[in-house]
Design a protein around this motif. Structure first.
Motif, PDB file in Angstrom:
ATOM      1  N   LEU A  76      -8.957 -28.859 -26.780  1.00  0.00           N
ATOM      2  CA  LEU A  76      -8.498 -28.399 -28.092  1.00  0.00           C
ATOM      3  C   LEU A  76      -6.767 -28.205 -27.954  1.00  0.00           C
ATOM      4  N   VAL A  77      -6.407 -27.938 -26.684  1.00  0.00           N
ATOM      5  CA  VAL A  77      -4.988 -27.640 -26.558  1.00  0.00           C
ATOM      6  C   VAL A  77      -4.584 -26.253 -27.377  1.00  0.00           C
ATOM      7  N   PRO A  78      -5.179 -25.217 -26.908  1.00  0.00           N
ATOM      8  CA  PRO A  78      -4.688 -24.080 -27.677  1.00  0.00           C
ATOM      9  C   PRO A  78      -3.244 -23.605 -27.379  1.00  0.00           C
ATOM     10  N   ASP A  79      -2.797 -22.707 -28.127  1.00  0.00           N
ATOM     11  CA  ASP A  79      -1.287 -21.957 -27.813  1.00  0.00           C
ATOM     12  C   ASP A  79      -1.570 -20.893 -26.659  1.00  0.00           C
ATOM     13  N   VAL A  80      -2.745 -20.262 -26.811  1.00  0.00           N
ATOM     14  CA  VAL A  80      -3.105 -18.936 -25.984  1.00  0.00           C
ATOM     15  C   VAL A  80      -4.659 -19.086 -25.661  1.00  0.00           C
ATOM     16  N   VAL A  81      -4.782 -18.832 -24.297  1.00  0.00           N
ATOM     17  CA  VAL A  81      -6.212 -18.969 -23.895  1.00  0.00           C
ATOM     18  C   VAL A  81      -6.424 -17.520 -23.299  1.00  0.00           C
ATOM     19  N   VAL A  82      -7.213 -16.533 -24.000  1.00  0.00           N
ATOM     20  CA  VAL A  82      -7.658 -15.461 -23.806  1.00  0.00           C
ATOM     21  C   VAL A  82      -8.509 -15.246 -22.851  1.00  0.00           C
ATOM     22  N   MET A  83      -8.389 -14.955 -21.423  1.00  0.00           N
ATOM     23  CA  MET A  83      -9.248 -15.277 -20.375  1.00  0.00           C
ATOM     24  C   MET A  83      -9.874 -13.983 -19.779  1.00  0.00           C
ATOM     25  N   ASP A  84     -11.341 -13.852 -19.812  1.00  0.00           N
ATOM     26  CA  ASP A  84     -11.772 -12.757 -18.580  1.00  0.00           C
ATOM     27  C   ASP A  84     -11.549 -13.446 -16.997  1.00  0.00           C
ATOM     28  N   LEU A  85     -11.736 -12.425 -16.325  1.00  0.00           N
ATOM     29  CA  LEU A  85     -11.822 -12.866 -14.908  1.00  0.00           C
ATOM     30  C   LEU A  85     -13.080 -13.057 -14.360  1.00  0.00           C
ATOM     31  N   ARG A  86     -13.966 -12.002 -14.453  1.00  0.00           N
ATOM     32  CA  ARG A  86     -15.348 -12.229 -13.948  1.00  0.00           C
ATOM     33  C   ARG A  86     -16.255 -12.573 -14.800  1.00  0.00           C
ATOM     34  N   MET A  87     -16.511 -13.909 -14.246  1.00  0.00           N
ATOM     35  CA  MET A  87     -17.532 -14.726 -15.015  1.00  0.00           C
ATOM     36  C   MET A  87     -18.506 -15.464 -14.044  1.00  0.00           C
ATOM     37  N   PRO A  88     -19.875 -15.769 -14.342  1.00  0.00           N
ATOM     38  CA  PRO A  88     -20.403 -16.567 -13.121  1.00  0.00           C
ATOM     39  C   PRO A  88     -20.022 -17.756 -13.311  1.00  0.00           C
ATOM     40  N   GLY A  89     -20.355 -18.534 -11.901  1.00  0.00           N
ATOM     41  CA  GLY A  89     -19.940 -19.863 -11.902  1.00  0.00           C
ATOM     42  C   GLY A  89     -18.324 -19.882 -11.736  1.00  0.00           C
ATOM     43  N   VAL A  90     -17.696 -20.492 -12.268  1.00  0.00           N
ATOM     44  CA  VAL A  90     -16.281 -20.942 -12.193  1.00  0.00           C
ATOM     45  C   VAL A  90     -15.706 -19.535 -12.956  1.00  0.00           C
ATOM     46  N   ASP A  91     -15.236 -18.603 -12.142  1.00  0.00           N
ATOM     47  CA  ASP A  91     -14.590 -17.420 -12.794  1.00  0.00           C
ATOM     48  C   ASP A  91     -13.136 -17.825 -13.468  1.00  0.00           C
ATOM     49  N   GLY A  92     -12.839 -16.536 -14.119  1.00  0.00           N
ATOM     50  CA  GLY A  92     -11.260 -16.802 -14.680  1.00  0.00           C
ATOM     51  C   GLY A  92     -10.247 -17.321 -13.917  1.00  0.00           C
ATOM     52  N   ILE A  93     -10.134 -17.152 -12.733  1.00  0.00           N
ATOM     53  CA  ILE A  93      -8.861 -17.225 -11.651  1.00  0.00           C
ATOM     54  C   ILE A  93      -9.028 -18.620 -11.417  1.00  0.00           C
TER      55      ILE A  93
ATOM     56  N   PRO B   2      -3.233 -13.338 -40.602  1.00  0.00           N
ATOM     57  CA  PRO B   2      -3.204 -14.405 -41.146  1.00  0.00           C
ATOM     58  C   PRO B   2      -2.296 -15.678 -40.343  1.00  0.00           C
ATOM     59  N   ASP B   3      -1.839 -15.221 -38.800  1.00  0.00           N
ATOM     60  CA  ASP B   3      -1.110 -16.057 -38.139  1.00  0.00           C
ATOM     61  C   ASP B   3      -1.996 -16.282 -36.732  1.00  0.00           C
ATOM     62  N   ILE B   4      -3.234 -16.013 -36.656  1.00  0.00           N
ATOM     63  CA  ILE B   4      -4.046 -16.189 -35.716  1.00  0.00           C
ATOM     64  C   ILE B   4      -5.205 -16.966 -35.991  1.00  0.00           C
ATOM     65  N   GLU B   5      -5.464 -18.173 -35.387  1.00  0.00           N
ATOM     66  CA  GLU B   5      -6.746 -18.851 -35.548  1.00  0.00           C
ATOM     67  C   GLU B   5      -7.667 -19.052 -34.203  1.00  0.00           C
ATOM     68  N   VAL B   6      -8.853 -18.773 -34.344  1.00  0.00           N
ATOM     69  CA  VAL B   6      -9.726 -19.038 -33.144  1.00  0.00           C
ATOM     70  C   VAL B   6     -10.185 -20.357 -33.355  1.00  0.00           C
ATOM     71  N   VAL B   7      -9.828 -21.053 -32.195  1.00  0.00           N
ATOM     72  CA  VAL B   7     -10.109 -22.933 -32.380  1.00  0.00           C
ATOM     73  C   VAL B   7     -11.185 -23.014 -31.327  1.00  0.00           C
ATOM     74  N   GLY B   8     -11.737 -21.976 -30.520  1.00  0.00           N
ATOM     75  CA  GLY B   8     -12.909 -22.092 -29.835  1.00  0.00           C
ATOM     76  C   GLY B   8     -13.426 -20.846 -28.837  1.00  0.00           C
ATOM     77  N   GLU B   9     -14.798 -21.143 -28.261  1.00  0.00           N
ATOM     78  CA  GLU B   9     -14.993 -20.091 -27.326  1.00  0.00           C
ATOM     79  C   GLU B   9     -15.604 -20.628 -26.115  1.00  0.00           C
ATOM     80  N   ALA B  10     -15.549 -19.945 -25.027  1.00  0.00           N
ATOM     81  CA  ALA B  10     -16.387 -20.320 -23.989  1.00  0.00           C
ATOM     82  C   ALA B  10     -16.772 -19.120 -23.329  1.00  0.00           C
ATOM     83  N   ASP B  11     -18.052 -19.158 -22.474  1.00  0.00           N
ATOM     84  CA  ASP B  11     -18.667 -18.048 -21.727  1.00  0.00           C
ATOM     85  C   ASP B  11     -18.596 -18.192 -20.464  1.00  0.00           C
TER      86      ASP B  11
END
Length: 208
Positions: free
Chosen positions: A46-63, A25-34
């Protein structure tokens, strides 16, 4: 309501995280990116409160994405969701400004609590991740640890519990003090030790 942006190149992982978050009830997903490039754009828009970030991604990585997001908005909270094979990326991610680290195989309750803690300014990390960071630092250390000086007795207690991986709430309960007081002590400890985040503070406490 905690606004969350999910970043992972695997659709199934994003879908699972979305279902998990949206059931709360207290969490809303406002967007996704691959990928990291889209994550940077969406984080700014979107100015999210928290970005849940993977590290290994093609192109621009999580770091790189984390570094850009923090540079654009220093107060942004980026929570890394990593795997055992990502150890070589953890230190760069810390430097980039990630506020915490969780493992992808963590229990759902731990993932959700991590998002909530990140949103409130805490720095959640799996104890397994901390142990691995400490082990790597121990092997890399070439000299004796620097002594911890200039700390009050209470700050020393808080520092030791941070090193054990306890959250602010758990520390408050253990020491029978308020959470706000714990936050003040943690902030003071970061300033005194020059630690940019909670994980680095934990490593400092271990003399690393």
């Amino acid at each position: 309501m905690i606004r969350v942006l999910l970043v992972d190149d695997q659709h199934l992982i994003r879908a699972g995280l979305r279902m998990l978050c949206e059931a709360q009830p207290d969490i809303e997903v406002v967007g996704e990116a691959d990928n990291g490039r889209d994550a940077i754009t969406l984080a700014a828009r979107l100015v999210p409160d928290v970005v849940v970030m993977d590290l290994r991604m093609p192109g621009v990585d999580g770091i790189s994405a984390t570094s850009r997001i923090i540079a654009d908005r220093p107060g942004a909270r980026v929570l890394v969701l990593t795997t055992f094979g990502d150890d070589d990326h953890l230190y760069p991610a810390l430097t980039a400004g990630a506020c915490g680290f969780l493992l992808k195989d963590a229990p759902p309750t731990e993932l959700l609590e991590g998002v909530r803690r990140a949103a409130t300014g805490d720095s959640p990390f799996s104890q397994e991740v901390l142990r691995r960071l400490v082990q790597r630092a121990v092997h890399a250390r070439t000299g004796p640890p620097s002594p911890v000086t200039g700390l009050t007795a209470r700050e020393q207690q808080v520092l030791e519990l941070v090193a054990d991986g306890l959250s602010n709430g758990e520390i408050a309960e253990r020491l029978h003090i308020g959470v706000t007081t714990v936050k003040s002590h943690v902030t003071s400890l970061m300033t005194k030790t020059g630690s940019p985040n909670r994980v680095r503070l934990a490593l400092f406490a271990r003399g690393l």
